[in-house]
Design a protein around this motif. Structure first.
Motif, PDB file in Angstrom:
ATOM      1  N   UNK A  39     -26.383  -8.814  61.489  1.00 58.23           N
ATOM      2  CA  UNK A  39     -27.113  -8.229  60.359  1.00 58.23           C
ATOM      3  C   UNK A  39     -26.847  -6.734  60.243  1.00 58.23           C
ATOM      4  N   UNK A  40     -26.853  -6.038  61.368  1.00 55.71           N
ATOM      5  CA  UNK A  40     -26.601  -4.601  61.359  1.00 55.71           C
ATOM      6  C   UNK A  40     -25.194  -4.308  60.843  1.00 55.71           C
ATOM      7  N   UNK A  41     -24.220  -5.057  61.347  1.00 58.02           N
ATOM      8  CA  UNK A  41     -22.842  -4.802  60.927  1.00 58.02           C
ATOM      9  C   UNK A  41     -22.666  -5.052  59.432  1.00 58.02           C
ATOM     10  N   UNK A  42     -23.265  -6.123  58.929  1.00 64.18           N
ATOM     11  CA  UNK A  42     -23.171  -6.398  57.486  1.00 64.18           C
ATOM     12  C   UNK A  42     -23.845  -5.298  56.680  1.00 64.18           C
ATOM     13  N   UNK A  43     -24.999  -4.836  57.155  1.00 66.56           N
ATOM     14  CA  UNK A  43     -25.735  -3.800  56.426  1.00 66.56           C
ATOM     15  C   UNK A  43     -24.981  -2.473  56.438  1.00 66.56           C
ATOM     16  N   UNK A  44     -24.393  -2.130  57.590  1.00 69.40           N
ATOM     17  CA  UNK A  44     -23.606  -0.895  57.660  1.00 69.40           C
ATOM     18  C   UNK A  44     -22.429  -0.974  56.690  1.00 69.40           C
ATOM     19  N   UNK A  45     -21.758  -2.125  56.647  1.00 72.62           N
ATOM     20  CA  UNK A  45     -20.634  -2.277  55.724  1.00 72.62           C
ATOM     21  C   UNK A  45     -21.089  -2.226  54.265  1.00 72.62           C
TER      22      UNK A  45
END
Length: 472
Positions: A381-387
């Motif tokens: 979730x964090x990686x998707x949100x950062x992207x």
């Protein structure tokens, strides 16, 4: 001249990787089972497992308990990996104490706590720990008020020794010494085997507490480059091995990169240090928080000469405030016990007994499995949100376990200054500058993803991304 034949496991791994990159196998697709691939290629199960492990190490596939292997979400990532740091000796030390103090001062503030490497309360088994606490108090004849043996609670040491079999470390309760958390374990080890002026090798970037501890003991620090996926760069270490008196590394899920040293690298590292008779303090704090199919072995598993001092704790898995840790100091055991006696006499018995009880009776493995699943989901979730919300040139690490995420922003960004702006909006993170003694990582930050994922958390990542964009 005959060409060297490609190993079978590599051939199978390359075939699957080509299908993923070509889009034949797509995000979320299930791979054929290990048994199916074994029959398809007429190879052994171990060969197929080796191929799958290679694909996992590249984060192209992921294992889901009792379900099989699937094309990984991170195989479709858009952002690049962070830059590898340079080899550097600590001649130009730039203190970061004020910045570290600023981050720790937010501990009890009403802010979104992306900064400190501590799980959120709702991620921990607090109710079960409280039950163990009541049970332990009732059975301790002195209520936990008396001194314990210097080596520590026999019950806790026995429980940790049993769990070490999962890691392949094979230590006994007599090999272990309990400590007040992992930092106390590191401290006792360093004081036991170093003197002021000695040189210590650490990864870069590395946990700021290790750097501050080394400085306080008067040690010279050499920072060894670390790859975001495979961890410590052994070739860089070899260049300075003749200058080093002691090493302190995190082979399993380093902080802040989340990298994992391959097994063959760990074997080579222990062999190298054994040849040079250089002690290795191994910080295995995150070892139980793996995203792969099994717990990776620590360097201690390959230590035959007793040079590895294997440190662990429950601070990242069960109870940060209990300050319960341990170390298997190898041939330095007597020295470590003397340091413990000198500085703390003993460690509080009550919380050691609570942790021992939970490890024996609290379905510890079941709890860890659920905790790891939540952490992995959060990491995605964090990686998707950062992207989605950060600038396109952001670089993002790819943790193999643990719960911290390293970001590298545009070179024009100073995350120390950015921190003040974020704190005004009740968002805290760890600026990259604190993870080195050198003048670098000004444009980096570490985020803690051991928090309960919800819409508010996603919105806070979005607001943080907007702050970064506004600076640019």
């Amino acid at each position: 001249m005959l060409l060297k034949k490609e190993p079978l496991y590599l051939h199978i791994a390359n075939l699957i990787e080509e299908q993923i990159l070509a889009g034949t196998l797509q995000l979320g697709d299930k791979l054929p089972s290990i048994r199916t691939v074994e029959k398809m290629h007429n190879v052994s199960i171990n060969t197929v497992k080796q191929a799958f492990l290679l694909l996992e190490s590249k984060s192209l596939i992921e294992s889901r308990p009792r379900s099989g292997y699937f094309v990984s979400k991170t195989s479709m990532r858009r952002f690049a990996l962070p830059t590898i740091g340079d080899l550097a000796a600590a001649k130009n030390i730039r203190p970061a104490e004020d910045l570290i103090d600023k981050v720790f001062n937010t501990l009890k503030q009403d802010v979104t706590q992306f900064s400190l490497g501590v799980p959120g309360d709702n991620m921990l088994p607090i109710a079960k720990l409280n039950k163990s606490l009541i049970k332990v108090i009732s059975r301790l004849p002195d209520g936990g008020t008396a001194y314990e043996p210097v080596q520590g609670s026999p019950n806790l040491r026995r429980s940790v020794a049993k769990w070490s079999m999962h890691a392949g470390a094979h230590v006994t309760e007599e090999d272990l010494v309990t400590t007040s958390g992992a930092m106390n374990a590191l401290s006792n080890c360093l004081m036991a085997v170093t003197k002021p002026g000695d040189t210590i090798a650490v990864e870069t970037p590395t946990y700021f507490g290790t750097l501050q501890l080394a400085k306080s003991l008067g040690l010279q620090v050499i920072e060894i480059p670390s790859h975001p996926i495979t961890g410590l760069e052994l070739d860089a270490l070899k260049k300075v091995l003749h200058k080093i008196d002691i090493c302190c590394f995190t082979a399993n899920f380093s902080n802040p990169l989340g990298s994992l040293m391959p097994e063959e690298h760990k074997i080579e590292l222990v062999r190298l240090l054994t040849d040079y008779n250089i002690p290795l303090i191994e910080d295995d704090l995150y070892g139980n928080l793996f995203f792969g199919p099994s717990r990776p072995a620590p360097c201690k598993a390959y230590d035959e000469a007793g040079i590895v001092m294997w440190c662990g704790s429950v601070s990242k898995t069960l109870a940060p405030g209990y300050r319960v840790g341990w170390v298997a100091p190898g041939k330095f055991k007597d020295r470590v016990i003397r340091q413990k006696l000198l500085h703390t006499i003993s460690t509080p018995i009550l919380y050691q007994e609570v942790i021992a009880d939970f490890m024996e009776n609290g379905r510890y493995e079941h709890y860890l499995r659920n905790f790891r699943n939540r952490l992995y989901a959060n990491c995605m979730q964090y990686q998707r949100s950062v992207e989605a919300y950060f600038p396109e040139n952001t670089k993002i690490a790819q943790p193999q376990g643990g719960f911290v995420l390293w970001l590298e922003l545009d070179a024009k960004i100073d995350t120390a200054a950015l921190y003040d702006r974020a704190l005004q909006q009740k968002i805290s993170f760890a600026p990259g500058r604190i993870f080195t003694l050198q003048d670098r990582y000004h444009n980096c930050m570490r985020l803690n993803y051991a928090l309960d994922w919800n819409d508010q958390l996603e919105n806070d990542i979005k607001r943080l991304g907007n702050i970064v964009k506004s600076v640019l």
